[in-house]
Design a protein around this motif. Structure first.
Motif, PDB file in Angstrom:
ATOM      1  N   GLY A  10     -17.330  33.100  17.136  1.00 33.84           N
ATOM      2  CA  GLY A  10     -17.049  31.755  16.636  1.00 33.84           C
ATOM      3  C   GLY A  10     -18.129  30.759  17.020  1.00 33.84           C
ATOM      4  N   ILE A  11     -18.611  30.857  18.255  1.00 29.45           N
ATOM      5  CA  ILE A  11     -19.686  29.957  18.705  1.00 29.45           C
ATOM      6  C   ILE A  11     -20.963  30.218  17.927  1.00 29.45           C
ATOM      7  N   LEU A  12     -21.282  31.488  17.693  1.00 32.33           N
ATOM      8  CA  LEU A  12     -22.485  31.823  16.926  1.00 32.33           C
ATOM      9  C   LEU A  12     -22.396  31.322  15.490  1.00 32.33           C
ATOM     10  N   VAL A  13     -21.234  31.470  14.868  1.00 32.09           N
ATOM     11  CA  VAL A  13     -21.065  30.985  13.496  1.00 32.09           C
ATOM     12  C   VAL A  13     -21.177  29.464  13.449  1.00 32.09           C
ATOM     13  N   ALA A  14     -20.559  28.777  14.401  1.00 34.89           N
ATOM     14  CA  ALA A  14     -20.644  27.313  14.429  1.00 34.89           C
ATOM     15  C   ALA A  14     -22.085  26.847  14.620  1.00 34.89           C
ATOM     16  N   ALA A  15     -22.807  27.487  15.538  1.00 38.31           N
ATOM     17  CA  ALA A  15     -24.210  27.113  15.762  1.00 38.31           C
ATOM     18  C   ALA A  15     -25.058  27.415  14.536  1.00 38.31           C
ATOM     19  N   SER A  16     -24.767  28.522  13.863  1.00 39.50           N
ATOM     20  CA  SER A  16     -25.570  28.865  12.681  1.00 39.50           C
ATOM     21  C   SER A  16     -25.302  27.899  11.532  1.00 39.50           C
ATOM     22  N   MET A  20     -28.053  25.608   9.776  1.00 32.81           N
ATOM     23  CA  MET A  20     -28.309  25.771   8.351  1.00 32.81           C
ATOM     24  C   MET A  20     -28.106  24.480   7.564  1.00 32.81           C
ATOM     25  N   LEU A  21     -27.394  23.517   8.119  1.00 29.29           N
ATOM     26  CA  LEU A  21     -27.207  22.235   7.457  1.00 29.29           C
ATOM     27  C   LEU A  21     -28.364  21.270   7.702  1.00 29.29           C
ATOM     28  N   ARG A  27     -35.299  25.608  10.846  1.00 29.75           N
ATOM     29  CA  ARG A  27     -33.957  25.579  11.438  1.00 29.75           C
ATOM     30  C   ARG A  27     -32.980  26.378  10.580  1.00 29.75           C
ATOM     31  N   PHE A  28     -33.144  26.288   9.262  1.00 29.22           N
ATOM     32  CA  PHE A  28     -32.313  27.065   8.364  1.00 29.22           C
ATOM     33  C   PHE A  28     -32.505  28.557   8.604  1.00 29.22           C
ATOM     34  N   LEU A  29     -33.741  28.980   8.788  1.00 28.64           N
ATOM     35  CA  LEU A  29     -34.008  30.399   9.035  1.00 28.64           C
ATOM     36  C   LEU A  29     -33.402  30.861  10.359  1.00 28.64           C
ATOM     37  N   PHE A  30     -33.495  30.037  11.386  1.00 25.51           N
ATOM     38  CA  PHE A  30     -32.877  30.406  12.665  1.00 25.51           C
ATOM     39  C   PHE A  30     -31.351  30.471  12.539  1.00 25.51           C
ATOM     40  N   GLY A  31     -30.775  29.573  11.756  1.00 21.24           N
ATOM     41  CA  GLY A  31     -29.340  29.634  11.496  1.00 21.24           C
ATOM     42  C   GLY A  31     -28.959  30.888  10.731  1.00 21.24           C
ATOM     43  N   LEU A  32     -29.812  31.310   9.806  1.00 17.98           N
ATOM     44  CA  LEU A  32     -29.566  32.534   9.050  1.00 17.98           C
ATOM     45  C   LEU A  32     -29.564  33.754   9.968  1.00 17.98           C
ATOM     46  N   ILE A  33     -30.477  33.789  10.912  1.00 20.79           N
ATOM     47  CA  ILE A  33     -30.523  34.904  11.868  1.00 20.79           C
ATOM     48  C   ILE A  33     -29.286  34.888  12.765  1.00 20.79           C
ATOM     49  N   LEU A  34     -28.882  33.718  13.220  1.00 20.49           N
ATOM     50  CA  LEU A  34     -27.666  33.631  14.040  1.00 20.49           C
ATOM     51  C   LEU A  34     -26.435  34.083  13.275  1.00 20.49           C
ATOM     52  N   LEU A  35     -26.345  33.702  12.011  1.00 22.35           N
ATOM     53  CA  LEU A  35     -25.214  34.123  11.190  1.00 22.35           C
ATOM     54  C   LEU A  35     -25.222  35.635  10.985  1.00 22.35           C
ATOM     55  N   SER A  36     -26.396  36.202  10.802  1.00 22.06           N
ATOM     56  CA  SER A  36     -26.513  37.656  10.658  1.00 22.06           C
ATOM     57  C   SER A  36     -26.058  38.365  11.932  1.00 22.06           C
ATOM     58  N   ASN A  37     -26.456  37.844  13.076  1.00 19.89           N
ATOM     59  CA  ASN A  37     -26.032  38.444  14.349  1.00 19.89           C
ATOM     60  C   ASN A  37     -24.527  38.298  14.570  1.00 19.89           C
TER      61      ASN A  37
END
Length: 119
Positions: A10-16, A20-21, A27-37
């Protein structure tokens, strides 16, 4: 262990989603990687975190003699990691190319294909 990992997901999804916003493409790319993880971790946790032997069936038996590990979530996560890395590499090269062409990573300033505002 699963509740703790669920909170981490949940924390990873919220941070991603937060990343991504942002209007910065990196920053969008880093959010994409976090969402993938986070998705990989969710798939892994959904296969239950049990300690078990490899899922091998000895000769002459129909089922394994003891508790075995679930190999399907592990295979799915391994495939998702490879696909996620390929997607990230492609998106990173695309961002570098966009920066070289447009001179910015701000998505509000990347309006080459849109008509000019009249005013």
């Amino acid at each position: 262990m699963e509740p703790l990992l669920s909170i981490l997901i949940g924390i990873l999804v919220a941070a991603s989603v937060y990343l991504m916003l942002a209007r910065n493409l990196m920053r969008f790319l880093f959010g994409l990687i976090l969402l993938s993880n986070a998705a990989n971790l969710a798939i892994f946790v959904s296969g239950r975190m049990t300690a078990g032997a490899p899922p091998l069936v000895p000769d002459g038996m129909d089922v394994p003699p003891e508790v075995v590990a679930n190999a399907l979530p592990q295979a799915l996560v391994l495939t998702a990691i490879v696909i996620g890395f390929g997607l990230f590499a492609f998106a990173l090269i695309l961002a570098v190319r966009a920066y070289r062409s447009l001179g910015t990573l701000n998505t509000d300033e990347m309006r080459v294909a849109e008509p000019k505002e009249q005013g």
